[in-house]
Design an enzyme around this catalytic site. Structure first.
Site, PDB file in Angstrom:
ATOM      1  N   ARG A  11       0.849  -1.191   0.000  1.00 21.80           N
ATOM      2  CA  ARG A  11       0.000   0.000   0.000  1.00 21.80           C
ATOM      3  C   ARG A  11       0.879   1.233   0.000  1.00 21.80           C
ATOM      4  NH1 ARG A  11      -2.413   0.657   6.185  1.00 21.80           N
ATOM      5  NH2 ARG A  11      -0.437   0.386   7.241  1.00 21.80           N
ATOM      6  N   ASN A  27      -4.399   8.056   3.797  1.00 18.33           N
ATOM      7  CA  ASN A  27      -4.049   7.434   5.075  1.00 18.33           C
ATOM      8  C   ASN A  27      -2.587   7.706   5.382  1.00 18.33           C
ATOM      9  OD1 ASN A  27      -5.115   5.588   7.214  1.00 18.33           O
ATOM     10  ND2 ASN A  27      -3.295   4.408   6.632  1.00 18.33           N
ATOM     11  N   GLU A  28      -2.353   8.333   6.521  1.00 15.61           N
ATOM     12  CA  GLU A  28      -0.990   8.525   7.016  1.00 15.61           C
ATOM     13  C   GLU A  28      -0.006   8.965   5.929  1.00 15.61           C
ATOM     14  OE1 GLU A  28      -0.130   4.866   9.074  1.00 15.61           O
ATOM     15  OE2 GLU A  28      -1.192   5.540  10.861  1.00 15.61           O
ATOM     16  N   CYS A  31      11.740   9.880  -8.662  1.00 16.42           N
ATOM     17  CA  CYS A  31      11.607   9.593 -10.092  1.00 16.42           C
ATOM     18  C   CYS A  31      11.799  10.856 -10.929  1.00 16.42           C
ATOM     19  CB  CYS A  31      10.239   8.975 -10.361  1.00 16.42           C
ATOM     20  SG  CYS A  31       8.902  10.185 -10.389  1.00 16.42           S
ATOM     21  N   GLU A  67      -6.709   6.216  15.574  1.00 11.51           N
ATOM     22  CA  GLU A  67      -6.289   4.809  15.635  1.00 11.51           C
ATOM     23  C   GLU A  67      -5.366   4.601  16.824  1.00 11.51           C
ATOM     24  OE1 GLU A  67      -4.176   3.255  12.264  1.00 11.51           O
ATOM     25  OE2 GLU A  67      -5.407   4.328  10.832  1.00 11.51           O
ATOM     26  N   CYS A 124       3.671   7.954  -6.307  1.00  6.41           N
ATOM     27  CA  CYS A 124       4.483   9.121  -6.646  1.00  6.41           C
ATOM     28  C   CYS A 124       3.527  10.306  -6.606  1.00  6.41           C
ATOM     29  CB  CYS A 124       5.093   8.959  -8.032  1.00  6.41           C
ATOM     30  SG  CYS A 124       5.696  10.545  -8.638  1.00  6.41           S
TER      31      CYS A 124
HETATM   32  C1  GLA Z   1      -1.581   2.435  10.675  1.00  8.15           C
HETATM   33  C2  GLA Z   1      -2.571   2.384   9.540  1.00  8.15           C
HETATM   34  C3  GLA Z   1      -3.585   1.298   9.671  1.00  8.15           C
HETATM   35  C4  GLA Z   1      -2.965   0.049  10.221  1.00  8.15           C
HETATM   36  C5  GLA Z   1      -2.359   0.377  11.541  1.00  8.15           C
HETATM   37  C6  GLA Z   1      -1.886  -0.791  12.358  1.00  8.15           C
HETATM   38  O1  GLA Z   1      -1.887   3.337  11.637  1.00  8.15           O
HETATM   39  O2  GLA Z   1      -3.209   3.609   9.313  1.00  8.15           O
HETATM   40  O3  GLA Z   1      -4.153   1.062   8.401  1.00  8.15           O
HETATM   41  O4  GLA Z   1      -2.014  -0.410   9.327  1.00  8.15           O
HETATM   42  O5  GLA Z   1      -1.287   1.250  11.315  1.00  8.15           O
HETATM   43  O6  GLA Z   1      -0.717  -1.364  11.902  1.00  8.15           O
HETATM   44 ZN    ZN Z   2       7.978  10.516  -8.311  1.00  3.04          ZN
END
Ligand code: GLA
Ligand code: ZN
Length: 673
Positions: A114, A152-153, A163, A312, A118
């Site tokens: 995941r 996400n994050e 690249c 989380e 880029c």
């Molecule tokens: C991160 C991600 C989640 C999951 C958790 C736990 O915080 O955002 O999708 O992967 O870690 O590992």
């Molecule tokens: Zn790139």
């Protein structure tokens, strides 16, 4: 204006990442039944669902998400709806392989994990905007929608791509930032080692080179990569604001300094409607609750002191460290409520139901593999009830006692190669000073070095290698106007381009500290030095020493041995109405406690001698009242003095005098009046 709390949520947020696409729909009904049993108020959905929502280019399947959101709504559960742009489907990569990011050594990452993105890639930007638009058009008016969870994050697992499109984008960014290529040459000091450029087109990302590259280039690349991710966040956010007016937008941060080092959260905090954070306990032998408190304080500070949300954390063990212990009985609630004490408007988890397949199947969940006949589930249900009893706390703000200056850009600069000692670690000093303040039972606000500090009686600078002139002036004015400052070594050395400030060290802090540093003399591994105080007492330092020349500052502690024997180790400069302390070696916990004790006396910050170690007392204050959180991380019962009578909200009992907090327990008292 978008709201700054999840729309329609009237209680604290309690729930988790809900990924029902891993299960047949029959399980969904069981899920919502259990959610109701546990008092779940909100879940995060759709974060990784792009491949299901758009199984082939331009062909959409929203049916399952329609049914899911309807089901949640029918059961009174709010939805934090993800834009799935952290995982484009495989069809996208097969059409646009150049959207896969490239490492500094030229390796192109493959699909199958995941976050393989880029962020400069225009095809990625186009499909991300498209799926975001489709989701917003479809669900803007859905009654379950509480907020948007973009991506996400950002920043993990790939913090920068090297690249060719990123190279071109970097050149555009440099041109916009500096105007001329000569300005880049000047900032980066390319006169050294003959690195001069005559055209922006000659500049590349700091890819793998024979030896250390140009530090200014490396630092600017971190800034560029961060800004590029933020551009993409802002693009999605603006689509959502436009199509779903009023619904707040967030993206989940990881402010714990050990969990994401590539994102400048000061800048990101200004872009989100609600600051949200993910936090996982790192088992490296240190006290995990101290790291948790630090991450929570940093998150609140990034939110400008406003309430934020823990989006989380884990009910028990995680699965990505070498060793992943289960949480002890009661630890989950303690962790959750410690975040709430420091400003979180609830406690959410990764994830609702533990996966049977995939990379995170051994990561704990609210509904564990063991099912509901389990300690984790019983504690989840209990936590739901606890959070329910704290509903009135929403909107109140955590009160801090002292401030610590922190800056991601300085940290990036500090971590570049070829420094006087690889044993000096900016984060280690930040952790150590934080821990010393924690052990004095002081609640910490973090502040940007250029922020207004006038309200803080005591400001600590654990490691701020890079400081602008403006930051230097800021802390000087702070002291002149009556503040107390504590600075640890190797701070204020370079400017924002990693160029050493003119004149003797520490350029940005010379005036305020009233001293100069003639030379650094770091110690070898295993070496330590003794320093002696005015009363003859002794402390030890390691890692770092230096030749401090006091100017207006007075010497308080002196090196008794080592390379700097006879030189000042700790100084104090009375300046204007305030004072500025400086320590030029790495003090251990005992030394830090002593130093902070003297500084706290100057600042008039009274010690909390009435509280035992590992008993955390934090206050949230607002219109609905004053809430005192007492969290006992120790293994003995503790007594916490209350300033007045009140009601303990988790038990409903009256409390007065000295509140008994059992080993491992949490008590939350709403004080009368
Ligand atoms: C991160 C991600 C989640 C999951 C958790 C736990 O915080 O955002 O999708 O992967 O870690 O590992
Ligand atoms: Zn790139």
């Amino acid at each position: 204006m978008p709201e700054t709390t999840p729309t329609g949520l009237t209680r604290l947020a309690f729930g988790g990442d809900y990924n029902p696409e891993q299960w047949p729909e029959t399980v969904w009904h069981e899920d919502v039944r259990l959610m109701r049993e546990a008092g779940v108020t909100m879940v995060s959905v759709g974060i990784f669902s792009w491949a299901l929502l758009e199984p082939s280019p331009g062909k959409y399947d929203f049916g399952w998400l329609d049914r899911l959101l309807d089901l949640l709504h029918e059961n009174g559960i709010r939805a934090d709806l993800g834009t799935p742009t952290v995982v484009p489907p495989v069809w996208f990569y097969r059409e646009h392989p150049e959207a896969l990011p490239v490492a500094a050594d030229g390796t192109r990452y493959e699909f199958g994990s995941r976050g393989a993105i880029c962020h400069s890639n225009t095809d990625y930007r186009a499909v991300a905007a498209n799926i975001t638009t489709k989701l917003a058009e479809r669900y803007a008016g859905h009654p379950a929608l509480a907020m948007w969870h973009v991506h996400n994050e950002y920043g993990v697992p790939v913090s920068a791509c090297y690249c060719d499109s990123c190279a071109a984008h970097f050149r555009r960014w440099l041109a916009a930032t500096y105007g001329t290529v000569d300005a880049v040459n000047e900032a980066w000091g390319t006169a050294f080692w003959g690195q001069r450029y005559t055209d922006f087109d000659q500049i590349n990302p700091p890819r793998v080179a024979p030896t250390v590259g140009n530090p200014g280039q490396a630092l600017d690349y971190k800034r560029f990569a961060d800004a590029t991710m933020r551009e993409n966040f802002v693009a999605e956010r603006d689509i959502l604001h436009h199509l779903a007016p009023g619904v707040p937008v967030t993206t989940n941060f990881m402010t714990a300094l050990s969990q994401c080092d590539s994102v400048d959260y000061w800048a990101w905090g200004r872009e989100v409607d609600i600051v949200t954070n993910d936090h996982y306990l790192i088992t490296d032998g240190r006290r995990t609750h101290v790291n948790l408190a630090m991450a929570a304080d940093l998150t609140r500070s990034v939110a400008g002191g406003a309430p934020w949300l823990l989006l989380e954390h884990s009910t028990s063990g995680i699965n990505w460290q070498p060793h992943n212990p289960a949480k002890a009985p009661g630890q989950m609630a303690r962790n959750s409520l410690a975040h709430v004490a420091r400003g979180s408007e609830g406690a959410m988890f990764f994830q609702w139901r533990q996966s049977r397949r995939g990379a995170e199947k051994f990561h704990s969940a609210m509904v564990p593999h063991a099912g509901t006949e389990s300690r984790v589930w019983r504690e989840v249900v209990e936590l739901g009830a606890s959070l329910d009893s704290l509903s009135t706390i929403r909107g109140t703000r955590t009160q801090a006692d002292v401030a610590v200056l922190w800056d991601w850009h300085s940290w990036w600069a500090q971590n570049l190669a070829w420094r006087p000692s690889e044993d000096h670690d900016a984060r280690e000093r930040a952790d150590a000073f934080y821990e010393a303040l924690y052990d004095r039972h002081l609640t910490v606000d973090f502040a940007h070095p250029e922020a207004d500090l006038s309200a803080c009686p005591l400001v600590v600078v654990p490691a701020l290698y890079s400081m602008t002139e403006a930051a230097g002036n800021n802390v000087r004015e702070y002291v002149e106007n009556g503040g107390t400052l504590v600075v640890s070594y190797f701070s204020g050395i370079v400017d924002e381009h990693d160029a050493v400030h003119e004149g003797p060290y520490p350029g940005a802090l010379r005036d305020v500290l009233g001293l100069t540093v003639e030379e650094f003399s770091p110690l070898l591994p295993g070496e330590s030095v003794r320093i002696t105080g005015p009363d003859g007492s002794e402390l030890t330092g390691d890692v770092w020493t230096e030749f401090v020349v006091p100017r207006e500052a007075e010497t308080v502690w002196t090196y008794a041995d080592g390379p700097a024997a006879g030189h000042p180790a700790v100084t104090r400069h009375r300046l204007g109405e305030g004072s500025a302390w400086y320590v030029s070696t790495r003090l251990d916990a005992q030394g830090l406690d002593a130093l902070l004790g003297w500084a706290a006396d100057d600042a008039g910050v009274a010690p909390r001698v009435d509280l035992p170690r590992d008993v955390e007392v934090v206050r949230r204050v607002g219109e609905s009242g004053t809430y005192l959180f007492a969290i006992n991380h120790s293994s003995s019962d503790a007594k916490v003095p209350l300033e007045g009578p009140g009601t303990e909200l988790l038990t409903g009992e009256r409390a007065a005098g000295r509140l008994v907090v059992g080993a491992g327990a949490v008590r939350v008292v709403r004080l009368d009046g």
